[in-house]
Design a protein around this motif. Structure first.
Motif, PDB file in Angstrom:
ATOM      1  N   LEU A  51     -27.541 -18.089 -78.415  1.00 32.54           N
ATOM      2  CA  LEU A  51     -28.914 -18.376 -77.988  1.00 32.54           C
ATOM      3  C   LEU A  51     -28.929 -18.851 -76.542  1.00 32.54           C
ATOM      4  CD1 LEU A  51     -31.990 -18.966 -78.656  1.00 32.54           C
ATOM      5  CD2 LEU A  51     -31.231 -21.276 -79.218  1.00 32.54           C
ATOM      6  N   LEU A  53     -30.698 -16.749 -73.504  1.00 32.87           N
ATOM      7  CA  LEU A  53     -31.892 -17.383 -72.957  1.00 32.87           C
ATOM      8  C   LEU A  53     -31.716 -17.733 -71.485  1.00 32.87           C
ATOM      9  CD1 LEU A  53     -33.347 -19.811 -75.673  1.00 32.87           C
ATOM     10  CD2 LEU A  53     -34.344 -17.706 -74.795  1.00 32.87           C
ATOM     11  N   ASP A  76     -35.450 -12.845 -77.577  1.00 33.70           N
ATOM     12  CA  ASP A  76     -36.544 -13.061 -78.535  1.00 33.70           C
ATOM     13  C   ASP A  76     -36.047 -12.932 -79.970  1.00 33.70           C
ATOM     14  OD1 ASP A  76     -38.342 -13.479 -76.516  1.00 33.70           O
ATOM     15  OD2 ASP A  76     -39.128 -11.434 -76.518  1.00 33.70           O
ATOM     16  N   THR A 101     -34.081 -15.993 -80.851  1.00 30.78           N
ATOM     17  CA  THR A 101     -35.025 -17.098 -81.021  1.00 30.78           C
ATOM     18  C   THR A 101     -35.680 -17.050 -82.393  1.00 30.78           C
ATOM     19  OG1 THR A 101     -35.478 -17.127 -78.636  1.00 30.78           O
ATOM     20  CG2 THR A 101     -37.082 -18.214 -80.069  1.00 30.78           C
ATOM     21  N   HIS A 102     -35.985 -15.844 -82.856  1.00 30.63           N
ATOM     22  CA  HIS A 102     -36.596 -15.692 -84.176  1.00 30.63           C
ATOM     23  C   HIS A 102     -35.613 -16.112 -85.276  1.00 30.63           C
ATOM     24  CE1 HIS A 102     -40.127 -14.167 -86.279  1.00 30.63           C
ATOM     25  NE2 HIS A 102     -39.307 -13.747 -87.238  1.00 30.63           N
ATOM     26  N   LYS A 121     -35.633 -19.816 -85.547  1.00 29.15           N
ATOM     27  CA  LYS A 121     -36.773 -20.334 -86.313  1.00 29.15           C
ATOM     28  C   LYS A 121     -36.499 -20.274 -87.811  1.00 29.15           C
ATOM     29  CE  LYS A 121     -40.220 -19.150 -82.795  1.00 29.15           C
ATOM     30  NZ  LYS A 121     -41.377 -18.283 -82.431  1.00 29.15           N
ATOM     31  N   PRO A 134     -31.015 -25.570 -80.638  1.00 27.56           N
ATOM     32  CA  PRO A 134     -32.158 -24.752 -81.082  1.00 27.56           C
ATOM     33  C   PRO A 134     -33.385 -25.578 -81.445  1.00 27.56           C
ATOM     34  CG  PRO A 134     -30.135 -24.032 -82.150  1.00 27.56           C
ATOM     35  CD  PRO A 134     -29.820 -25.312 -81.461  1.00 27.56           C
ATOM     36  N   MET A 140     -35.022 -26.547 -78.185  1.00 32.66           N
ATOM     37  CA  MET A 140     -35.671 -25.366 -77.593  1.00 32.66           C
ATOM     38  C   MET A 140     -37.045 -25.149 -78.234  1.00 32.66           C
ATOM     39  SD  MET A 140     -33.675 -23.655 -75.334  1.00 32.66           S
ATOM     40  CE  MET A 140     -32.011 -23.130 -74.954  1.00 32.66           C
ATOM     41  N   LYS A 141     -37.092 -25.246 -79.544  1.00 30.69           N
ATOM     42  CA  LYS A 141     -38.349 -25.062 -80.268  1.00 30.69           C
ATOM     43  C   LYS A 141     -39.346 -26.158 -79.895  1.00 30.69           C
ATOM     44  CE  LYS A 141     -40.136 -24.437 -84.999  1.00 30.69           C
ATOM     45  NZ  LYS A 141     -41.038 -25.599 -85.096  1.00 30.69           N
ATOM     46  N   ASP A 143     -40.836 -25.518 -76.505  1.00 26.07           N
ATOM     47  CA  ASP A 143     -41.815 -24.445 -76.620  1.00 26.07           C
ATOM     48  C   ASP A 143     -43.140 -24.986 -77.160  1.00 26.07           C
ATOM     49  OD1 ASP A 143     -42.615 -21.608 -76.595  1.00 26.07           O
ATOM     50  OD2 ASP A 143     -42.587 -21.791 -78.777  1.00 26.07           O
ATOM     51  N   GLU A 181     -40.237 -22.116 -69.827  1.00 28.69           N
ATOM     52  CA  GLU A 181     -38.998 -21.611 -70.438  1.00 28.69           C
ATOM     53  C   GLU A 181     -37.888 -21.458 -69.411  1.00 28.69           C
ATOM     54  OE1 GLU A 181     -37.340 -17.791 -73.040  1.00 28.69           O
ATOM     55  OE2 GLU A 181     -39.492 -18.021 -72.697  1.00 28.69           O
ATOM     56  N   SER A 211     -34.696 -23.603 -70.854  1.00 27.04           N
ATOM     57  CA  SER A 211     -33.596 -22.770 -71.346  1.00 27.04           C
ATOM     58  C   SER A 211     -32.279 -23.127 -70.660  1.00 27.04           C
ATOM     59  CB  SER A 211     -33.905 -21.283 -71.123  1.00 27.04           C
ATOM     60  OG  SER A 211     -34.050 -21.000 -69.748  1.00 27.04           O
TER      61      SER A 211
END
Length: 410
Positions: free
Chosen positions: A56, A60, A174, A177-178, A181, A267, A270-271, A274, A280, A284
Motif C-alpha cells: 500500500l 500510494l 485504488d 486501498t479497497h 478497507k 492503513p 490512511m483511512k 481520508d 493525499e 500518503s
C-alpha cells in the motif's frame, strides 16, 4: 443473514470494535480454555494489516509523487518539524516526571539472549543501510525506510511518464486501498482475538508488582496525548484541539493499542486521513514516514526505564545530563524503530550515558517485557495516533495562514 450483515456494517466501526473488545474480555475471563480458538482472529487481522501495508505504502507514495503538480505544497517540512518537536518533548516530559516521581526496580534476568545496538553510530548506520536496502527485501521485511526511498525515487522519475502509466499506477493504488478497507472492516473480530489472547495469556497479576513504574510510564504518555500534543496543535491551528485529538485517539489509537504495531496501523491512519479530507499527496508520505520516525511513546519508555535504573543504583544525576538523555532517546527511537524488540532494546544504549553496564541494562529490558502488555500497547497508540494528528495539524495550520476556514471533522 444478509440484512443482519448490512445492519452490522451500518454501525460505526468504533462501536463495532468496542463490541468485539467486550466479547474478548468476557471470553478470556470466563472460558479461556474453551475459547482458545478466538486467538486466530487476532493473528489473522494483524497478519493481514502487515501484509497489505508495505505494498500500500509503495504504490500510494509512487502515485502521489508521480502526479504531484509543480508548486503544490505538501506540508512535509511542517509535519517532520512537528514529529521532531513532539518526540523531543515526550522524552523531556518523561525525564521531568522521573525526577518528580523517582521509581526503583526489582531487577530480573530474562533478556540475555537479546542483542541491543552498540551505540548511536550503530543506530544511524542501521538507518542508512535500510535506505539502500534491496526493494524486494524491503517489501518482504516491511522496511519502511527502504520502501519510502524506492517509492520516492520511482515517483520522481515517473513524473514525466505517459498518462496511461500514471493511470495504471493510480488504478493499482485504488485497488490496494479497497483491499485495506476490507481488512479494516474485520477489526472488531481481530481486536476480539487480540484482547482475548492478551488477558488469557498474561493476565493482569504480573503487572501488579510494577504498578508504580507503570503509573509513571502511562501517566507520562497520557500527559503527552492529552496536554502537550493538544497544546502543540492549538499553537498551530488556534482552535480547540481536543475534537481532533480525541478523533485520532479513537480512530487510530484504539486499533494501535491492540495491534501494538505502528506499521500495521498505517492503513488505519490512511483511512482516517481520508475521512478528515486531508491532501493525499501529503498523507500518503507522512503516515508511513511517521510510523518510522515519530516515536514519542518510545522516547518516554527509554527515558523512564533508564532513569528507573539510575535511581535503583543510586547514581547521582544532574538535570542537564538527564536532559541530554531526552535528546538521545528521541534520536535513537526515531533511528532504530525497526530493531526487533522496539524501544526496549534501546535502553542499554541510553543507560551507557550513565555508565550502567549492559548486564544491568538488560535486566531492565527484562522488566520492560514483563510490563510490555500495557506499556507497548499505550506506546504504540501514542506513536501512531500522532502520525495522523500532526498530518492534519500541518494542513489545518496552512489553511489558517491562507485565511481559509478550518473545519475539523469530528
Amino acid at each position: 443473514m444478509k440484512n443482519l450483515f448490512i445492519k452490522w456494517n451500518q454501525v460505526s466501526l468504533v462501536k463495532r470494535i468496542l463490541v468485539g473488545l467486550i466479547i474478548g474480555v468476557v471470553l478470556a475471563l470466563t472460558i479461556p480454555d474453551a475459547a482458545g480458538w478466538v486467538t486466530i482472529f487476532g493473528s489473522l487481522f494483524v497478519g493481514a494489516l502487515k501484509a497489505v501495508a508495505p505494498i500500500l505504502v509503495l504504490f500510494l507514495v509512487i502515485h502521489a509523487i508521480s502526479k504531484h503538480r509543480s508548486g503544490h505544497q505538501t506540508n512535509m517540512k511542517s509535519i517532520i518539524g512537528l514529529y521532531a518537536i513532539s518526540t523531543f518533548l515526550a522524552g523531556f516530559v518523561a525525564v521531568l516526571a522521573s525526577f518528580i516521581f523517582p521509581v526503583t526496580l526489582s531487577l530480573v534476568p530474562g533478556a540475555e539472549d537479546l542483542t541491543p545496538p552498540g551505540g548511536l553510530v550503530e543506530v544511524l548506520q542501521t538507518l542508512l543501510f535500510n535506505i539502500v536496502d534491496n526493494p524486494v527485501s524491503a517489501l518482504l521485511n516491511a522496511n519502511y525506510i527502504g520502501i519510502l526511498t524506492w517509492a520516492l525515487l520511482l515517483g520522481v522519475l515517473l513524473r514525466n511518464a505517459a498518462d496511461t502509466t500514471k493511470t495504471a499506477i493510480a488504478n493499482v493504488a485504488d485497488a490496494i486501498t479497497h483491499i485495506v478497507k476490507w481488512v479494516i472492516n474485520l477489526a472488531p473480530f481481530g481486536i476480539m482475538g487480540l484482547v482475548f489472547e492478551a488477558i488469557a495469556t498474561n493476565g493482569l497479576s504480573a503487572l501488579l508488582d510494577y504498578g508504580q513504574l507503570l503509573l509513571l510510564l502511562l501517566g507520562s504518555m497520557f500527559f503527552m496525548a492529552l496536554v502537550v500534543n493538544p497544546l502543540i496543535v492549538y499553537i498551530n491551528i488556534r482552535q480547540n484541539p481536543y475534537p481532533l485529538v480525541f478523533k485520532t485517539l479513537k480512530e487510530s489509537g484504539l486499533t494501535a493499542f491492540f495491534t501494538r504495531s505502528s506499521a500495521a496501523n498505517i492503513p488505519v491512519n490512511m483511512k482516517l486521513c481520508d475521512e478528515l479530507g486531508l491532501d493525499e499527496d501529503t498523507y500518503s508520505v507522512s503516515i508511513p514516514l511517521g510510523a518510522t520516525i515519530n516515536m514519542g511513546g518510545a522516547a518516554i519508555t527509554i527515558s523512564v526505564l533508564t532513569l528507573a535504573a539510575v535511581h535503583t543504583l543510586g547514581i547521582e544525576v544532574d538535570f542537564g545530563t538527564a536532559l541530554i538523555l531526552s535528546v538521545l532517546s528521541a534520536l535513537s527511537a526515531a533511528g532504530a524503530s525497526g530493531v526487533a524488540g522496539g524501544s526496549l532494546l534501546l535502553i542499554p544504549l541510553a543507560s551507557s550515558l550513565f555508565g550502567i553496564s549492559d548486564d544491568i541494562a538488560m535486566q531492565v529490558v527484562g522488566v520492560g517485557f514483563i510490563i510490555g502488555v500495557l506499556q507497548d500497547s499505550c506506546e504504540t497508540a501514542l506513536n501512531s495516533s500522532t502520525d495522523a494528528l500532526f498530518t492534519a495539524t500541518a494542513e489545518y495550520a496552512k489553511k489558517r495562514k491562507e485565511g481559509k476556514e478550518v473545519i475539523i471533522k469530528a
